[in-house]
Design a protein around this motif. Sequence first.
Motif, PDB file in Angstrom:
ATOM      1  N   MET A 148      50.879  28.605  40.927  1.00 40.54           N
ATOM      2  CA  MET A 148      50.472  29.651  40.283  1.00 40.54           C
ATOM      3  C   MET A 148      48.628  30.378  40.540  1.00 40.54           C
ATOM      4  O   MET A 148      47.880  29.283  39.952  1.00 40.54           O
ATOM      5  N   GLY A 149      49.233  31.001  40.279  1.00 43.70           N
ATOM      6  CA  GLY A 149      47.471  31.435  41.228  1.00 43.70           C
ATOM      7  C   GLY A 149      46.574  31.971  39.982  1.00 43.70           C
ATOM      8  O   GLY A 149      46.977  32.331  37.857  1.00 43.70           O
ATOM      9  N   CYS A 150      45.452  32.692  39.882  1.00 44.01           N
ATOM     10  CA  CYS A 150      44.893  33.553  38.840  1.00 44.01           C
ATOM     11  C   CYS A 150      45.338  34.476  38.948  1.00 44.01           C
ATOM     12  O   CYS A 150      44.167  35.365  39.724  1.00 44.01           O
ATOM     13  N   TYR A 151      45.883  34.960  38.131  1.00 41.20           N
ATOM     14  CA  TYR A 151      46.503  36.414  37.767  1.00 41.20           C
ATOM     15  C   TYR A 151      45.507  37.223  36.965  1.00 41.20           C
ATOM     16  O   TYR A 151      45.451  38.398  37.007  1.00 41.20           O
ATOM     17  N   ARG A 152      44.443  36.256  36.455  1.00 44.25           N
ATOM     18  CA  ARG A 152      43.553  37.595  35.953  1.00 44.25           C
ATOM     19  C   ARG A 152      42.751  38.176  36.618  1.00 44.25           C
ATOM     20  O   ARG A 152      42.228  39.118  36.465  1.00 44.25           O
ATOM     21  N   LEU A 153      42.676  37.704  37.711  1.00 36.42           N
ATOM     22  CA  LEU A 153      41.231  38.322  38.446  1.00 36.42           C
ATOM     23  C   LEU A 153      41.594  39.409  39.924  1.00 36.42           C
ATOM     24  O   LEU A 153      41.024  39.617  40.670  1.00 36.42           O
ATOM     25  N   LYS A 154      43.165  39.206  39.871  1.00 33.23           N
ATOM     26  CA  LYS A 154      44.050  39.762  40.886  1.00 33.23           C
ATOM     27  C   LYS A 154      43.456  41.474  40.706  1.00 33.23           C
ATOM     28  O   LYS A 154      43.476  42.211  39.199  1.00 33.23           O
ATOM     29  N   PRO A 155      43.420  41.888  41.373  1.00 38.92           N
ATOM     30  CA  PRO A 155      43.263  43.934  41.244  1.00 38.92           C
ATOM     31  C   PRO A 155      44.772  44.485  41.131  1.00 38.92           C
ATOM     32  O   PRO A 155      45.390  43.831  41.288  1.00 38.92           O
ATOM     33  N   SER A 156      44.676  45.434  40.234  1.00 39.77           N
ATOM     34  CA  SER A 156      46.055  46.129  39.583  1.00 39.77           C
ATOM     35  C   SER A 156      45.781  47.190  40.915  1.00 39.77           C
ATOM     36  O   SER A 156      47.227  47.498  41.120  1.00 39.77           O
ATOM     37  N   ASP A 157      45.435  47.374  42.583  1.00 44.38           N
ATOM     38  CA  ASP A 157      45.837  48.065  43.404  1.00 44.38           C
ATOM     39  C   ASP A 157      44.985  47.446  44.363  1.00 44.38           C
ATOM     40  O   ASP A 157      43.978  47.612  44.634  1.00 44.38           O
ATOM     41  N   ARG A 158      45.756  46.656  45.144  1.00 43.44           N
ATOM     42  CA  ARG A 158      45.331  45.821  46.523  1.00 43.44           C
ATOM     43  C   ARG A 158      44.583  46.664  47.241  1.00 43.44           C
ATOM     44  O   ARG A 158      43.632  46.387  48.309  1.00 43.44           O
ATOM     45  N   ARG A 159      45.054  48.023  47.152  1.00 42.58           N
ATOM     46  CA  ARG A 159      44.806  49.146  48.609  1.00 42.58           C
ATOM     47  C   ARG A 159      43.238  49.629  47.757  1.00 42.58           C
ATOM     48  O   ARG A 159      43.015  49.327  48.662  1.00 42.58           O
ATOM     49  N   ASP A 160      43.020  49.552  46.861  1.00 45.43           N
ATOM     50  CA  ASP A 160      41.839  49.938  46.403  1.00 45.43           C
ATOM     51  C   ASP A 160      40.845  48.958  45.522  1.00 45.43           C
ATOM     52  O   ASP A 160      40.778  48.131  44.839  1.00 45.43           O
ATOM     53  N   PRO A 161      39.832  48.741  46.180  1.00 44.97           N
ATOM     54  CA  PRO A 161      38.719  48.123  46.298  1.00 44.97           C
ATOM     55  C   PRO A 161      37.696  48.177  44.685  1.00 44.97           C
ATOM     56  O   PRO A 161      37.234  47.143  44.499  1.00 44.97           O
ATOM     57  N   GLU A 162      38.044  49.488  44.136  1.00 48.96           N
ATOM     58  CA  GLU A 162      37.274  49.269  43.034  1.00 48.96           C
ATOM     59  C   GLU A 162      38.360  48.890  41.945  1.00 48.96           C
ATOM     60  O   GLU A 162      37.534  49.366  40.955  1.00 48.96           O
ATOM     61  N   SER A 163      39.418  47.901  42.259  1.00 52.51           N
ATOM     62  CA  SER A 163      40.301  47.995  40.897  1.00 52.51           C
ATOM     63  C   SER A 163      39.693  46.728  40.712  1.00 52.51           C
ATOM     64  O   SER A 163      40.437  46.032  39.521  1.00 52.51           O
ATOM     65  N   TYR A 164      39.503  45.577  41.938  1.00 56.93           N
ATOM     66  CA  TYR A 164      39.178  43.970  41.387  1.00 56.93           C
ATOM     67  C   TYR A 164      38.779  43.944  40.295  1.00 56.93           C
ATOM     68  O   TYR A 164      37.286  44.805  40.051  1.00 56.93           O
ATOM     69  N   LYS A 165      38.247  42.945  39.268  1.00 61.25           N
ATOM     70  CA  LYS A 165      38.259  42.149  37.942  1.00 61.25           C
ATOM     71  C   LYS A 165      35.709  42.172  38.211  1.00 61.25           C
ATOM     72  O   LYS A 165      35.449  42.414  37.451  1.00 61.25           O
ATOM     73  N   THR A 166      35.097  42.182  39.517  1.00 59.21           N
ATOM     74  CA  THR A 166      34.091  42.553  40.044  1.00 59.21           C
ATOM     75  C   THR A 166      33.669  43.624  41.011  1.00 59.21           C
ATOM     76  O   THR A 166      34.094  44.056  41.410  1.00 59.21           O
ATOM     77  N   ARG A 167      32.109  43.340  40.486  1.00 60.06           N
ATOM     78  CA  ARG A 167      32.169  44.955  41.571  1.00 60.06           C
ATOM     79  C   ARG A 167      31.226  43.996  42.867  1.00 60.06           C
ATOM     80  O   ARG A 167      30.802  42.565  42.504  1.00 60.06           O
ATOM     81  N   ARG A 168      30.313  44.455  43.799  1.00 58.15           N
ATOM     82  CA  ARG A 168      30.045  44.313  45.069  1.00 58.15           C
ATOM     83  C   ARG A 168      28.485  43.265  44.657  1.00 58.15           C
ATOM     84  O   ARG A 168      27.792  42.471  45.200  1.00 58.15           O
ATOM     85  N   GLY A 169      27.611  43.089  43.148  1.00 54.99           N
ATOM     86  CA  GLY A 169      26.834  42.483  42.735  1.00 54.99           C
ATOM     87  C   GLY A 169      25.406  43.546  44.190  1.00 54.99           C
ATOM     88  O   GLY A 169      24.364  43.045  43.274  1.00 54.99           O
TER      89      GLY A 169
END
Length: 55
Positions: free
Chosen positions: A1-22
């Motif tokens: 069971m992985g950490c579902y909370r950090l999965k992107p809503s759309d894996r093809r869109d890097p902006e859908s991840y829960k974190t940004r570039r920093g």
Amino acid sequence: MGCYRLKPSDRRDPESYKTRRGKVGGFEDYLSLSEIEELTRRMNETLSPIYGYGD
């Protein structure tokens, strides 16, 4: 069971991840100048100067 909370809503869109570039100042890539000015004004009016926001 992985950490579902950090999965992107759309894996093809890097902006859908829960974190940004920093990247320092990276918010400028997402906000308009007027939005930045408004948020800076709000921070200066409401946050304690001890934090140094808006400087």
